[in-house]
Write an enzyme that holds these catalytic residues in place. Sequence first.
Site, PDB file in Angstrom:
ATOM      1  N   HIS A 323      37.287  42.665  35.662  1.00 13.58           N
ATOM      2  CA  HIS A 323      36.057  42.155  36.256  1.00 13.58           C
ATOM      3  C   HIS A 323      35.711  40.748  35.768  1.00 13.58           C
ATOM      4  O   HIS A 323      35.020  40.010  36.478  1.00 13.58           O
ATOM      5  CB  HIS A 323      34.894  43.102  35.957  1.00 13.58           C
ATOM      6  N   GLY A 324      36.147  40.371  34.592  1.00 14.91           N
ATOM      7  CA  GLY A 324      35.812  39.035  34.130  1.00 14.91           C
ATOM      8  C   GLY A 324      36.384  38.726  32.768  1.00 14.91           C
ATOM      9  O   GLY A 324      36.591  39.620  31.940  1.00 14.91           O
TER      10      GLY A 324
END
Length: 481
Positions: A323-324
Amino acid sequence: MLFNSNAFYVFLPIVFAAYWLTPRRYRWGVLLAASYYFYMSGDARYVWLLFFTTLVTYGMALLMERTEDKRKRKACMGAALMVCLGLLFFFKYFNFLSESVTALLKSISLPVSGVTLDLVLPVGISFYTFQTLGYVIDVYKGKTQACRHFGKYATFVSFFPLLLAGPIERAEHLMPQIEKEHRFDTEKAIAGAKLIAWGFFKKIAIADVVASCVNTVYNQVTAYTGIALGAATFLYAFQVYCDFSGYSDIARGVAKLLDIDLVTNFKSPYFAASLKEFWARWHISLSTWFRDYIYIPLGGSRRGEWRTGRNLLVTFLVSGLWHGANWTFVIWGGLHGLGQIVEKEWNRRFPPKNDRRNPFRVLLVFIFVCVAWIFFRANTLSDAIYVLTHLFEGIGDPVSYVKTGYESLRTAGLIQSTDLKLVFLWIALLLAHDFIELRQNVWEWLGRFRKPLRYAFYFGLLFIILYHRQLGEYEFVYFQF
């Protein structure tokens, strides 16, 4: 190009008309041209990455299928994985790794200077990378055949409704639909229009409305305490859900207009009675991807409780990192992994007495998910820790706790707007929709009512969307991933 932009409102009717007016055997070409135009209209600089990833995975899949030599097949799959994951790592994780290693070395008194690159994350790279990787792995395992038509395979990779933020499709599901010669289906087109409208409602009337409040609080968390932080976290839970599921609904609706079915990505996740059920209802295409390509290859739940727990934790840590490139996302993933481990052990020791949906368990899961969202939304780890440590500050005096939080939000100008007051009605409508959806399709349920009531609902939904459309064009949250 954003789904909620004026450009898309012009783009979609043109593609729709061109697609259905083109002879059936050439419609994949319309989709391919539209998809590349759609991608390049946002940022044409990195379209070569999309094409290169497509070319490499197409070629490696064909080579794997043309040989029975296991070592050559493994080499082809390894080459595809190395190229796709290498590009993803370089653009998304290089700076994160460099900064993390530099901070670690400095913590043990080693004087080093980190190397960071001025990189812009290509939109959609995480999604189309996983889609192509799933295809290559499935061809290697013999679950699907390699596509021999490069144009149709390129359409599978770049199909514009899902290109930027999913859902992540499997070749065995989407490829046959691209190869199929479609006939216009009025009923499916109407169903698609309804999905698009519901997606816009979630995005424009809920996600975009609460975004200003959430962003104001989370971009300067130290200016707030107590219930103000709690309110922003609660609203963020609906912002991220409505923003992302709204995108998925629009994507599915647009695909239905073209007689193509995409997988359902969300199924009433905030009514889940367990974390395991939550992940069976939230971002389903990604959670099943991690299940099939990481959790099960690690051993799944086949090798004892300790290894099952380890496999769960590793899978969710990787999910967080996907996700990041930030430790906040890793911790978010780790929390969900640990939560499922604890949940499995609890259920083993204290088996549920019945299969009925327990409201207390639903509330408990929602609270846990909201706490985890703090790490997902916080800009830094220190911000997340601040929110956690100040969330209940002053709660010993409940009246003062509520009054102080309300006053801080009012002073910041966050609760005076009519839009923000109305949003709680729209959240209630959303929850009613999701509750009905637990047992039956909402649109089929609505179809049982008389036309005046049905059309009153449809026009009411359209009015709500147009009313809140004045807020402008907000980018979708998952574009950053």
